[in-house]
Design an enzyme around this catalytic site. Structure first.
Site, PDB file in Angstrom:
ATOM      1  N   HIS A 164      16.307 -24.221 141.139  1.00  0.00           N
ATOM      2  CA  HIS A 164      15.093 -24.759 140.499  1.00  0.00           C
ATOM      3  C   HIS A 164      15.190 -24.857 138.976  1.00  0.00           C
ATOM      4  CE1 HIS A 164      13.240 -25.000 144.294  1.00  0.00           C
ATOM      5  NE2 HIS A 164      12.666 -23.821 144.361  1.00  0.00           N
ATOM      6  N   HIS A 238       6.058 -27.424 143.546  1.00  0.00           N
ATOM      7  CA  HIS A 238       6.244 -26.266 144.417  1.00  0.00           C
ATOM      8  C   HIS A 238       4.909 -25.617 144.797  1.00  0.00           C
ATOM      9  CE1 HIS A 238       8.418 -22.936 146.202  1.00  0.00           C
ATOM     10  NE2 HIS A 238       9.584 -23.425 145.779  1.00  0.00           N
ATOM     11  N   GLU A 368       8.056 -29.640 149.668  1.00  0.00           N
ATOM     12  CA  GLU A 368       8.656 -30.121 148.426  1.00  0.00           C
ATOM     13  C   GLU A 368       9.457 -31.397 148.705  1.00  0.00           C
ATOM     14  OE1 GLU A 368      10.753 -26.567 146.680  1.00  0.00           O
ATOM     15  OE2 GLU A 368       9.883 -25.697 148.503  1.00  0.00           O
TER      16      GLU A 368
END
Length: 404
Positions: A164, A238, A368
């Site tokens: 991420h 997210h 996502e």
């Protein structure tokens, strides 16, 4: 299909290299915000309800650890839906939608101030509640990749892998915020310059994300980006949803449908092996509705995988969710080729969010929209490389409704 890069060709079939599609603590609550999961009266008259042509106003959301002021913006529509977004990480903090009885409730996990997103417990757990994710959403094997003959080393913040965006991804920066309106509804435009070399990535990447709460009860997220050097990019949000938040402590009863006949097989570190395996006959088959808890015990660690969507051109279906107690529904459409379905497996009760609600295992689920994990190291996956002169453009829509 819509072009995701300007002056670029269309995405090739899966299994061949393609072009990047653009997607996809206990603080006191602000005075105008009810506690998480709390009921909110339905709008009496849609002609007088929230959601005027005026731009949303920002209010203080607390100061970051380095002393910067974070702001919170609440978008609304004429039906009474509201979404609150802070410029810290572009984070969705609250999302109020009605249930089948017309009662409004907050359906996302989060905190009452920016302090909750910076606490030691939150940083240790790293759940990324509601945040914008970049420069690269999901995992990159070994925190490294090779591009145009040059090796790049990224931050390793998930064991031996990169996750991420690294140690300070887009979820941990203050975005430049501009509230506004459009023909579709109230908007919040967020901009961020990710400088050349940040977290090991090449190129100055200029990112713009526009949140729109539409008149027809959807949260639309438009992503765009440009760069001055070739770089991998994979943008997503997210948010953790619980369509019965305040009524149920977990999401195991939610019924999920994913229009995907294949998923990306992963190793023990959740890194794709490169295999796209059929879901038929496995607990990964959500081509027809299944409760999350129905087969989750058959998946070691729970669901945290990328599904290969059956359609990859234009706006196409990505997921449908129904929660039988509240009657709430969620439909996801996107321009992205994949979707990461995550069931909050790593939540362990150490985080206390809005309204002093403790977030235990499976307290929320994530959908996502994205390109596939580890694509920079997987030449057969659709490419995530953005080049100078190209513009990455991606859209994801979360549409809310009820089934009575």
């Amino acid at each position: 299909m819509p072009r995701l890069f300007q002056a670029a060709g269309a995405l090739t079939a899966l299994g061949a290299s393609g072009l990047l599609l653009l997607a996809s603590c206990n603080q006191s609550a602000p005075a105008d915000q009810p506690a998480a999961g709390a009921a909110q009266p339905a709008a009496a008259d849609s002609t007088q309800a929230a959601g005027s042509a005026e731009a949303p106003q920002g209010v203080g959301f607390g100061k970051t650890a380095d002393g910067q002021q974070a702001e919170l913006y609440t978008l609304s529509n004429a039906h009474g839906l509201k979404v609150s977004i802070t410029n810290y990480g572009g984070t969705i903090t609250r999302l109020f939608v009605p249930d089948k009885a017309g009662r409004f409730g907050d359906i996302v996990l989060g905190f009452d101030s920016v302090a909750g997103y910076q606490s030691p417990a939150y940083r240790k757990a790293g759940p990324y509640f509601g945040a914008l994710i970049g420069r690269y959403g999901n995992r990159i094997r070994g925190g490294k990749f090779t591009l145009d003959g040059k090796d790049y080393t990224l931050a390793k913040n998930n064991g031996a892998n990169h996750l991420h965006g690294g140690l300070k991804g887009f979820d941990k920066v203050l975005w430049q915020a501009e509230p506004g309106t459009s023909a579709e509804g109230q908007t919040l435009t967020l901009r961020h310059l990710s400088k050349d070399g940040e977290e090991g990535y090449p190129g100055n990447l200029q990112v713009t994300v526009v949140y729109t709460l539409t008149a027809d009860d959807a949260l639309k997220i438009d992503y765009s980006a440009t760069t001055d050097k070739a770089t991998p990019v994979n943008l997503t949000n997210h948010a953790y949803f619980n369509l019965a938040l305040g009524q149920s402590k977990n999401v195991l009863a939610h019924e999920v449908t994913l229009p995907a006949d294949r998923y990306t097989v992963v190793d023990a570190g959740l890194i794709p092996t490169g295999e796209l395996r059929p879901v038929q006959g496995t607990p990964f088959d959500f081509t027809t509705p299944h409760a999350i808890g129905q087969r989750i015990a058959q998946v070691p660690g729970g669901y945290d995988h990328n599904w290969v969507l059956n359609q990859s051109e234009g706006m196409h279906p990505a997921a449908t969710v129904y929660e039988p107690v509240s009657g709430r529904t969620l439909e996801v459409t996107t321009t992205e080729p994949g979707i990461q379905f995550y069931t909050g497996n790593f939540l362990d009760g150490t985080l206390t969010g809005k309204g002093n609600v403790t977030y235990g295992k499976h307290a929320g689920f994530c959908l996502e929209t994205q390109h596939f994990p580890d694509s920079p190291n997987q030449p057969k996956f659709p490419s995530t490389i953005l080049k100078p002169g190209q513009t990455l453009q991606s859209t994801t829509v979360y549409r809310f409704g009820v089934r009575k």
